[in-house]
Design an enzyme around this catalytic site. Structure first.
Site, PDB file in Angstrom:
ATOM      1  N   LYS A 123      27.636  33.297  41.121  1.00 17.94           N
ATOM      2  CA  LYS A 123      29.006  33.070  40.642  1.00 17.94           C
ATOM      3  C   LYS A 123      29.278  33.603  39.239  1.00 17.94           C
ATOM      4  CE  LYS A 123      31.939  31.007  42.487  1.00 17.94           C
ATOM      5  NZ  LYS A 123      32.154  29.635  42.945  1.00 17.94           N
ATOM      6  N   SER A 154      27.670  29.326  37.565  1.00 18.16           N
ATOM      7  CA  SER A 154      27.616  28.047  38.262  1.00 18.16           C
ATOM      8  C   SER A 154      26.214  27.470  38.124  1.00 18.16           C
ATOM      9  CB  SER A 154      27.947  28.270  39.743  1.00 18.16           C
ATOM     10  OG  SER A 154      27.371  27.257  40.541  1.00 18.16           O
ATOM     11  N   HIS A 175      57.367  36.346  46.167  1.00 19.56           N
ATOM     12  CA  HIS A 175      56.767  35.401  47.128  1.00 19.56           C
ATOM     13  C   HIS A 175      55.286  35.697  47.350  1.00 19.56           C
ATOM     14  CE1 HIS A 175      61.004  34.533  48.099  1.00 19.56           C
ATOM     15  NE2 HIS A 175      61.137  35.861  48.096  1.00 19.56           N
ATOM     16  N   GLU A 215      41.311  29.678  33.716  1.00 22.04           N
ATOM     17  CA  GLU A 215      41.485  28.402  34.413  1.00 22.04           C
ATOM     18  C   GLU A 215      41.723  27.266  33.419  1.00 22.04           C
ATOM     19  OE1 GLU A 215      38.441  27.558  37.432  1.00 22.04           O
ATOM     20  OE2 GLU A 215      38.224  29.719  37.644  1.00 22.04           O
TER      21      GLU A 215
END
Ligand code: ARG
Length: 467
Positions: A289, A283, A162, A296
């Site tokens: 970043k 970025s 979980h 992803e």
């Protein structure tokens, strides 16, 4: 590629008017099926050699066909070949050029054959190679995971259920879980390959052919294990491609789970790993970043691979026997599946091999924050004679007390622990440590570093045996 014109199709003999230009574009597949040119030539050569062996075409015709195909392969390789939408697909494009190069022999190639069994053969040849490539890439990824597991066999981290801290595991054990998933994927691709590896040629359009062909010879020549034994089935079903896409979807699902964990672990909030710069991007606006774009994107691309599986299932489900033009739509999903899985596995193998730096202190710190040895305390009480359910309740109360005190279970004193159960003794502290918890799970499949190292040795043996 040219714009389609009103030039005649090979089959226009029985037509009263030329096919509409838009219809030509709509029905043509050469834009995407030209990628099958190698398989198409290989299949044609095997067919032509069989025709010559059986005396259906002459030795001279065969020699002309072989010469023409060598030239065509050189033209395509050198990007000199004039692909034409007017010639509809890869098969007609090559046959037309062959006839231009060698004359009548080129026109005899299609004896006893149809594009229906031809294209089914091409796809099977293509997919067989793709499966071999993918299996090699999967082996590379699995090797990378084993090496990473070996480096981190004794690095404790929290195991989660979980997404809450559950029990201590090691980073090595965690990596070996993915090794098993990818091992099953490799097994599935190998199993699928058995059904891919059968020869449709000889089925002709749908009912077989009147020429005295030798299908077994062609099968052996092309490395197929056997022939498809029913001509209608041979030209029409694409279940082997669907099966491949299902195996690919499962494989990408596993990649995606790993990707999801890497993204999470890369978050500065978690900080379990650092992914090397060459797998990250920045970025356009935020100079600070470093984004985990590779995981992803892999997670995102899993969606398109799932989509291709559904597309092929849907393509097939309502087709009456035998071949229907619907089947031309099998190629783009299939090709994109192969490309996506191939690229993804290649990048992941690199990234897992030497692009992941594990932050052991961050993993250890996370382990002190979730009472990860609570089950060990319960097991300790069980060993002292308490029924497990009672032990569970006792430890629950101890956890509540530790939480109030702001410490882990091992931060409670003996007296504090004994307040919950008189069964607790000095020896309790050895089970409350992470090392103790890990070492205690010493059975096949367990997390004890000794077991993880044994699993690594077995994993290496399996890879060496091609399993
Ligand atoms: N381009 C076609 C395909 O991919 C080849 C087979 C066409 N056969 C036919 N009867 N129209 O399926």
């Amino acid at each position: 590629m040219n714009t389609p014109s009103n030039t005649q199709y090979t089959w226009e003999g029985r037509f009263d008017e030329p096919v509409d230009v838009l219809v030509k574009r709509y029905t043509a597949s050469v834009d995407f099926d030209r990628r099958l040119w190698r398989q198409d030539i290989r299949g044609s050569l095997a067919h032509a050699r069989m025709l010559a062996r059986q005396g259906i075409i002459s030795r001279q015709d065969l020699a002309d066909i072989e010469r023409g195909m060598t030239e065509i392969a050189a033209e395509i390789e050198a990007d000199r070949f004039q692909w034409s939408l007017d010639q509809e697909d890869v098969h007609f494009n090559i046959e037309k050029r062959l006839t231009a190069l060698v004359g009548d022999a080129g026109k005899r190639l299609h004896t006893g054959r149809s594009r229906n069994d031809q294209v089914a053969t091409d796809i099977r040849l293509y997919l067989r190679d793709a499966i071999d490539d993918i299996r090699a890439l999967l082996a590379g990824l699995r090797e990378a995971l084993v090496s990473l597991a070996e480096r981190e066999a004794g690095t404790p981290m929290p195991g989660f259920t979980h997404l809450q801290v559950a029990q201590p595991v090691t980073f090595g054990h965690h990596m070996l879980a993915y090794f098993e998933m990818f091992a099953r994927d490799a097994e599935r691709f190998a199993d699928c390959r058995k059904r891919v590896n059968r020869l449709p040629l000889g089925a002709a359009a749908l009912a077989g052919t009147t020429y005295p062909i030798d299908r077994d010879w062609v099968a052996a020549e092309l490395g197929f294990e056997a022939v498809c034994v029913n001509s209608l089935d041979a030209v029409s079903d694409r279940d082997f491609a669907i099966e491949f896409c299902a195996a690919a979807a499962l494989c990408m699902m596993h990649v995606s789970r790993l990707a999801e964990e890497l993204v999470l672990w890369m978050s500065p909030r978690v900080g379990f790993v650092r992914i090397a710069d060459r797998f990250c991007t920045g970025s356009s606006i935020m100079p600070q970043k470093r984004n985990p774009d590779v995981p992803e994107l892999a997670r995102g691309k899993t969606g398109r691979v799932n989509g291709h599986l559904v597309a092929l299932l849907t393509l097939m489900k309502a087709q009456p026997l035998a071949y229907n033009k619907d089947n031309q739509e099998d190629k783009e999903p299939l090709f994109d599946t192969v490309d996506t899985v191939t690229d993804t596995l290649r990048i992941f193998a690199d990234m897992m091999a030497d692009g992941i730096a594990v932050n052991a202190p961050a993993l250890a710190a996370a382990l002190t924050q979730g009472f990860a040895t609570a089950t060990d305390l319960a097991d300790y009480l069980v060993r002292k004679g308490l029924p497990f359910r009672d032990a569970h309740a006792v430890v629950g109360a101890a956890v509540k007390a530790a939480e109030r005190k702001g410490v882990d279970l091992s931060g409670l004193t003996l007296a504090e622990l004994r307040a919950f159960s008189p069964l607790v003794d000095e020896d309790v502290f050895s089970v409350l440590t992470v090392e103790g918890a890990l070492a205690a799970r010493n059975h096949v499949g367990g997390v004890a570093p000794e077991q993880v190292r044994a699993s690594i040795a077995r994993a290496r043996e399996r890879l060496a045996a091609g399993l």
